[in-house]
Design an enzyme around this catalytic site. Structure first.
Site, PDB file in Angstrom:
ATOM      1  N   ASP B 344       0.831  -1.202   0.000  1.00  0.00           N
ATOM      2  CA  ASP B 344       0.000   0.000   0.000  1.00  0.00           C
ATOM      3  C   ASP B 344       0.877   1.269   0.000  1.00  0.00           C
ATOM      4  O   ASP B 344       1.914   1.305   0.672  1.00  0.00           O
ATOM      5  CB  ASP B 344      -0.885  -0.047   1.257  1.00  0.00           C
ATOM      6  N   GLU B 373       1.731  -0.360  -5.107  1.00  0.00           N
ATOM      7  CA  GLU B 373       0.627   0.532  -5.464  1.00  0.00           C
ATOM      8  C   GLU B 373       1.243   1.862  -5.900  1.00  0.00           C
ATOM      9  O   GLU B 373       1.312   2.810  -5.141  1.00  0.00           O
ATOM     10  CB  GLU B 373      -0.308   0.781  -4.264  1.00  0.00           C
ATOM     11  N   ASP B 439     -10.230   1.829  -5.068  1.00  0.00           N
ATOM     12  CA  ASP B 439      -9.801   3.228  -5.022  1.00  0.00           C
ATOM     13  C   ASP B 439     -10.363   4.069  -6.171  1.00  0.00           C
ATOM     14  O   ASP B 439     -10.055   5.261  -6.258  1.00  0.00           O
ATOM     15  CB  ASP B 439      -8.263   3.312  -5.070  1.00  0.00           C
TER      16      ASP B 439
END
Lengths: 589, 589
Positions: B344, B373, B439
């Protein structure tokens, strides 16, 4: 506007963390275009309500036109993002139009529409200025003065041959040794040297010692490990750092691990420590000195440095090799307190091993200096995880071309600006600058044995940011063609020494140490009436260098009023003359 | 010739080791120029006597014109240097003139003079193709099919709220759990899924679990560590890989180490595990749920993810943090046999820590997959030392723009070519391709809830090299705006499921697995009579994709003779229709 010329890339020489608060950003454009460039930047997460509209909080700052070469102009800006995160793009004004340049290319801004939409997916990203990612060389390694010694040829009390000979070859062992070097440390201290780089000193077959047999043993021709300990202690007592040559790309043919493979072939536990393409490993006979009788060019059965069968390439990904070489790296730091490693053929060593080497070295001595022998653009090695600096041939080449009259003054100016645009300011300070080495023709010979031109070469190197290196004997006016002629014995005979050169070099060193302007990166280059004029400045003063870089006398001499002259070659009208001075003034930047 | 457009850089997306025998080289030029480009290359050390002259042994190979975008054309070549070392430059032919482009810029070759001098200092250098530096993702991670699960919203036997609701928010806990997911693994197997990516499942305050409290504990809302073990075993039994979400940029406000700093301030042994700017750490009160009563935007006394006080940023350079997080990384691999970590906010984590993370993970399981990410161009992270792949928004953005009619067909073609020119072939195969995620807005909603257009989006993703991801429920035609609406409960009610979409997705997956052409990187894009025509080909066959990408019916339909149709949307004349087929032929490349 030449849109094709416009270029930027995040996390490159055009976008880097100068320190963990500061981001440097550059934009490449065509030198032909008259542009006004601004950086639009902000924290990607900082948005607020402005007049009922959810808007990105951002800043717009004008960039400075900084470096122009034959094709491009580079614009520069330094910003300090408060939260260490930056999204940014470039606003380009040209002929009443405004463009936004970002990751999706160049778009004209119509009535400020793009401005209002803030689609940050078009923006470049420098996600976070993490402090541990900042490329940071040891502070002692920045803008210091190096001296390079080729051990067999520097000094001994017991020379094996006549020390005054001028013709040498690489099979000639002259007998220079560590005790000899130790006795000359006060000489180096007097000259002003702050660090010594030794070409290899471990046990090896050749005179140059780049074919290591035993990485833990000082070559008996140079002395003992105890001699080396004393040498380091003596250097440190005189405030001089010690850097050894780490030959980790390859070993010598006679290294026991390789010999084991030669002897036992596929049964050797070391067979995968090298890259063997075919067994048996060798198909050539050796002479009495352990060298091949014939030169098996391009037909080695194993990977080598160049095509040299005497130098089998290490497989540094093999655990035995990794452990062994990392032990060597730490051994000389832990037990002999060396300060740095210069890595031979470092560009052919895997990045992976270089990362491990750095970690191992830094673990035992936090400010160990790691210098790479990379001849080409080296930024992939200077990301903070591998080396601290490289042997800076990127600077040497433009200097050589100019002083050899291969490039004119304008080309020189362009070359220097290209060099400055491509060399980030956080790496430039620790660069190992050089005008010659054991791998090149000596600078004096390159410049037709003209001591005046040689001085200009050293002058132009010393005024650059980074750490200048003096190749042993240059300070005494030594000359020599390419290898092996560039490795003549050091001149100790006062009658053959160039005392004027020595004093010039001493002054240069003194200026480098005392005048901070010598070490700032940027300099302006101009020419007026065939006189090269270089300037560097800070808030309080300017450094000005004038060089008559041609063989002809000058007709016009500028006015030196208000200039405190620090070093000069005598009358500036003479061919190949120069002058360096300081102007005290208040500069507005 | 637009000289400003010509660009190359060694060790970049324009010059990389495809494998340890193969170098890929690209040259950027202006698309306006009609050029013939050749690569002149050879081993830097291979010289021989040719007609009494010491000459460099080299090859000259014509490069292929490959990618054209709005400004540039990129030329491509793949070479296999026998000794793994390459010096190279570009020969550019334009209007009867020949130029050499190298590190010193572009020089016209007069009567072959430059050719004869071979000054290799003007040549680009790829010093050595070291095998351990080749960026190599685990073979299983290439061109496979991922499925992303948001654990609270996938499945449970004991829902806490009505599972058919269509309005959700992030404070709503629906009760999805690991046992529920485990029971649905056969469903995923039937769909054809090869790997599951779970958003965070460790103990945390929020519903989305990105604010970790305990990295060693499955969140009690999702079940127990034993439940997770069973889930992994079930996945593996069905040939499905498991990837967890590693939130190592920051922890949760309630993490014990941060709480210790909140309580003990400067006396906490953990005070340097975070970036605290001022003590006491917090100046805000918390409500009963441990959340701040007011939102202290941009005034946190410590560094955070975004401006979220609930997410204090880790100082990963602190030994306590490094040891702790690396233990977490290896713990879930060693004890639960997970196959990969999705990191992340990986672009804000230090490169230094990412390198250590990779080494730690690979040490316990050689083929652990590390996915970042990163929303932007990510090559600085894809050098072989950090990640294997990123969430490939570089591909998503052009697809989105095109299908949303923000870009026309020509812009789409340029965008795709720019993407292909910038995405090296050794990293593209393991890319995590996606059209939506937790997201972003769901792809169906982005395309006006039009299932036909959504199918085109998935089709265009599936024919790209890399590993396509299906965001849970897309295969059932789920829709939803941005967070939180994109996190609705999975549709299990057959009456609400889109069976046609499911069958379409199943076919796509089948084709991805069985048709190697789906996974080669290059594709040609053309338009004829408003029909988008994409082609990929190898020696034996061509993959052809036709798309009516507009809302209007088509007037002209091409001839499908010789085309084996594998997937289609019905009559190609209809708005937003498509067809994919294979032509068997012998292609000459």
């Amino acid at each position: 506007m030449n849109k094709h010329a416009i270029f930027h890339q995040a996390k490159s020489h055009l976008s880097y963390a100068y320190d963990h608060h500061t981001l440097h950003v550059l934009l490449q454009t065509s030198k032909e275009d008259d542009l006004l460039i601004s950086l639009i930047h902000g924290d990607p997460f900082e948005w607020k309500d402005i007049d009922g509209r959810f808007s990105w909080v951002h800043h717009v700052d004008v960039m400075e036109k900084r470096y122009t070469d034959d094709l491009y102009t580079h614009y520069f800006i330094s910003i300090k993002p408060f939260h260490k995160r930056v999204k940014y793009a470039f606003l380009i004004q040209h002929h009443q139009k405004t463009y936004l340049y970002g990751t999706q290319g160049i778009k004209e801004i119509m009535d400020g529409v793009l401005f209002k939409t803030y689609d940050l997916s078009h923006y470049f990203n420098f996600p976070y200025l993490n402090h541990e990612d900042v490329m940071e060389s040891p502070s002692w390694s920045k803008n210091m003065v190096w001296y390079q010694i080729f051990p067999d040829r520097f000094y001994t009390d017991h020379p094996k041959v006549d020390w005054s000979i001028e013709t040498v070859h690489n099979d000639l062992q002259m007998g220079g040794d560590l005790k000899g070097i130790t006795s000359k440390i006060p000489y180096l201290k007097d000259l002003g040297v702050e660090g010594v780089y030794f070409t290899p000193i471990f046990h090896a077959s050749s005179m140059h010692k780049y074919d290591t047999i035993d990485y833990h043993l000082i070559d008996p021709q140079f002395g003992t490990n105890e001699d080396f300990k004393l040498l380091v202690e003596t250097c440190h007592k005189h405030g001089i750092k010690v850097m050894l040559d780490g030959v980790f790309n390859h070993c010598g043919f006679l290294h026991p691990m390789f010999q084991d493979v030669v002897k036992h072939g596929t049964h050797s536990i070391y067979k995968d420590c090298f890259f063997i393409h075919e067994f048996p490993v060798v198909d050539f006979e050796l002479n009495a000195h352990g060298k091949p009788k014939r030169y098996p060019n391009r037909k080695n059965r194993y990977e080598t440095f160049g095509f040299t069968p005497m130098m089998p390439k290490w497989n540094t990904s093999h655990p035995l090799v990794e452990d062994y070489l990392l032990d060597v790296v730490t051994y000389w730091i832990k037990h002999y307190d060396i300060d740095g490693w210069r890595l031979d053929v470092s560009n052919e060593v895997s990045h992976d091993f270089l990362r491990k080497l750095r970690m191992a070295a830094r673990d035992v001595k936090k400010d160990t200096f790691i210098l790479g022998e990379n001849w080409d653009s080296s930024l992939p090695w200077l990301l903070g995880d591998q080396m601290d600096a490289v042997m800076n041939y990127d600077l040497s080449v433009p200097l050589w071309k100019f002083l050899e009259h291969q490039s004119d003054i304008h080309t020189f100016k362009h070359d220097m600006n290209r060099y400055l645009a491509r060399t980030p300011k956080h790496v430039i300070d620790a660069m190992f600058n050089l005008v010659c080495s054991h791998d090149t023709i000596r600078i004096k010979k390159r410049l037709d044995d003209d001591a005046r031109r040689m001085k200009i070469a050293y002058l132009l190197m010393f005024i650059q940011a980074g750490s200048p290196n003096i190749y042993y004997g240059d300070e005494m006016g030594m000359t020599g063609f390419h290898d092996p002629d560039n490795r003549r014995p050091m001149i100790w005979d006062p009658k053959r020494q160039d005392a004027d050169m020595f004093s010039f070099m001493k002054t240069l060193i003194h200026l480098k140490k005392t005048l901070p302007l010598m070490s700032i990166p940027d300099l302006s280059i101009d020419v007026s009436n065939d006189l090269l004029i270089m300037k560097k400045q800070d808030m309080n003063q300017s450094l000005v260098i004038y060089v008559n870089y041609q063989a002809q006398p000058l007709k016009y001499i500028p006015d030196f009023k208000d200039l405190e002259i620090l070093i000069d070659s005598g009358d500036l009208k003479h061919p190949y003359s120069f002058l360096l001075g300081v102007k005290h003034e208040t500069n507005h930047s």
